[in-house]
Design a protein around this motif. Structure first.
Motif, mmCIF file in Angstrom:
data_model
loop_
_atom_site.group_PDB
_atom_site.id
_atom_site.type_symbol
_atom_site.label_atom_id
_atom_site.label_comp_id
_atom_site.label_asym_id
_atom_site.label_seq_id
_atom_site.Cartn_x
_atom_site.Cartn_y
_atom_site.Cartn_z
ATOM 1 N N LEU A 1 -8.354 8.102 4.881
ATOM 2 C CA LEU A 1 -7.345 7.519 3.987
ATOM 3 C C LEU A 1 -7.132 6.036 4.242
ATOM 4 O O LEU A 1 -6.918 5.263 3.300
ATOM 5 C CB LEU A 1 -6.040 8.294 4.085
ATOM 6 N N GLU A 2 -7.211 5.613 5.490
ATOM 7 C CA GLU A 2 -7.099 4.177 5.773
ATOM 8 C C GLU A 2 -8.279 3.415 5.172
ATOM 9 O O GLU A 2 -8.105 2.317 4.639
ATOM 10 C CB GLU A 2 -6.994 3.924 7.280
ATOM 11 N N ARG B 1 0.832 -1.205 0.000
ATOM 12 C CA ARG B 1 0.000 0.000 0.000
ATOM 13 C C ARG B 1 0.865 1.253 0.000
ATOM 14 O O ARG B 1 1.947 1.273 0.560
ATOM 15 C CB ARG B 1 -0.888 0.032 1.233
ATOM 16 N N SER B 2 0.346 2.300 -0.634
ATOM 17 C CA SER B 2 1.036 3.588 -0.603
ATOM 18 C C SER B 2 0.878 4.212 0.775
ATOM 19 O O SER B 2 -0.155 4.054 1.427
ATOM 20 C CB SER B 2 0.453 4.528 -1.657
ATOM 21 N N LYS B 3 1.921 4.928 1.196
ATOM 22 C CA LYS B 3 1.926 5.531 2.528
ATOM 23 C C LYS B 3 1.821 7.049 2.421
ATOM 24 O O LYS B 3 2.554 7.677 1.657
ATOM 25 C CB LYS B 3 3.214 5.159 3.266
ATOM 26 N N VAL B 4 0.904 7.609 3.206
ATOM 27 C CA VAL B 4 0.707 9.053 3.260
ATOM 28 C C VAL B 4 1.112 9.536 4.649
ATOM 29 O O VAL B 4 0.688 8.973 5.661
ATOM 30 C CB VAL B 4 -0.761 9.425 2.981
ATOM 31 N N TYR C 1 -4.998 3.382 2.065
ATOM 32 C CA TYR C 1 -3.646 3.904 2.268
ATOM 33 C C TYR C 1 -3.111 3.520 3.641
ATOM 34 O O TYR C 1 -3.871 3.371 4.597
ATOM 35 C CB TYR C 1 -3.623 5.436 2.164
ATOM 36 N N GLU C 2 -1.803 3.394 3.741
ATOM 37 C CA GLU C 2 -1.141 3.322 5.036
ATOM 38 C C GLU C 2 -0.903 4.770 5.438
ATOM 39 O O GLU C 2 -0.533 5.604 4.599
ATOM 40 C CB GLU C 2 0.188 2.578 4.895
ATOM 41 N N VAL D 1 -3.460 3.796 -4.253
ATOM 42 C CA VAL D 1 -3.469 2.945 -3.060
ATOM 43 C C VAL D 1 -2.481 1.813 -3.204
ATOM 44 O O VAL D 1 -2.210 1.243 -4.156
ATOM 45 C CB VAL D 1 -4.874 2.379 -2.807
ATOM 46 N N ASP E 1 4.953 7.966 0.507
ATOM 47 C CA ASP E 1 4.814 8.140 -0.938
ATOM 48 C C ASP E 1 4.247 9.515 -1.255
ATOM 49 O O ASP E 1 4.328 9.980 -2.381
ATOM 50 C CB ASP E 1 3.895 7.050 -1.506
#
Length: 121
Positions: free
Chosen positions: A22-23, A2-5, A27-28, A121, A48
């Motif tokens: 976002l979760e 997963r993409s991380k924000v 997203y992480e 994501v 990311d």
């Protein structure tokens, strides 16, 4: 994977709401309520994408973006400024941010803004 924000905002309610949204989108998410050294935060969290409040304590969002964009190790990490400031577009452009999201925002604006920055994501 997963993409991380990484969300940087001093308002705990904003951090909580945006993290939940976002979760749910897949997203992480990592959060920070202050920024002293933006480069160190990127090294710590390896995001990311970064959502950066303009009024983040210690150095401020604009200065944090400039720190990130001037460092070759972090310059390519997309950063979206977010704020209720009516000059957010100009501040984002002047700081070198990759875009902006106006507060208050709806969930779809948030998700679309992240997708527009090229982070899936």
């Amino acid at each position: 994977m997963r993409s991380k924000v990484l969300i940087c905002d001093d308002e705990k309610d904003i951090l909580q709401v945006v993290k939940i949204v976002l979760e749910k989108e897949g997203y992480e998410v990592a959060t920070e309520s202050a920024v002293i050294n933006a480069v160190e935060l990127v090294e710590k969290h390896r995001p990311d994408l970064i959502l950066m409040d303009i009024w983040i304590p210690e150095i401020g969002g604009s200065k944090a973006v400039k720190q990130l964009k001037s460092n070759p190790e972090t310059a390519k990490v997309p950063v979206l400024l977010f704020s209720a400031n009516n000059k957010i577009e100009n501040i984002a452009e002047d700081s070198g941010a990759d875009g902006y999201i106006c507060k208050p925002f709806d969930v779809q604006d948030l998700v679309n803004g992240i997708a527009k920055a090229g982070v899936k994501v």
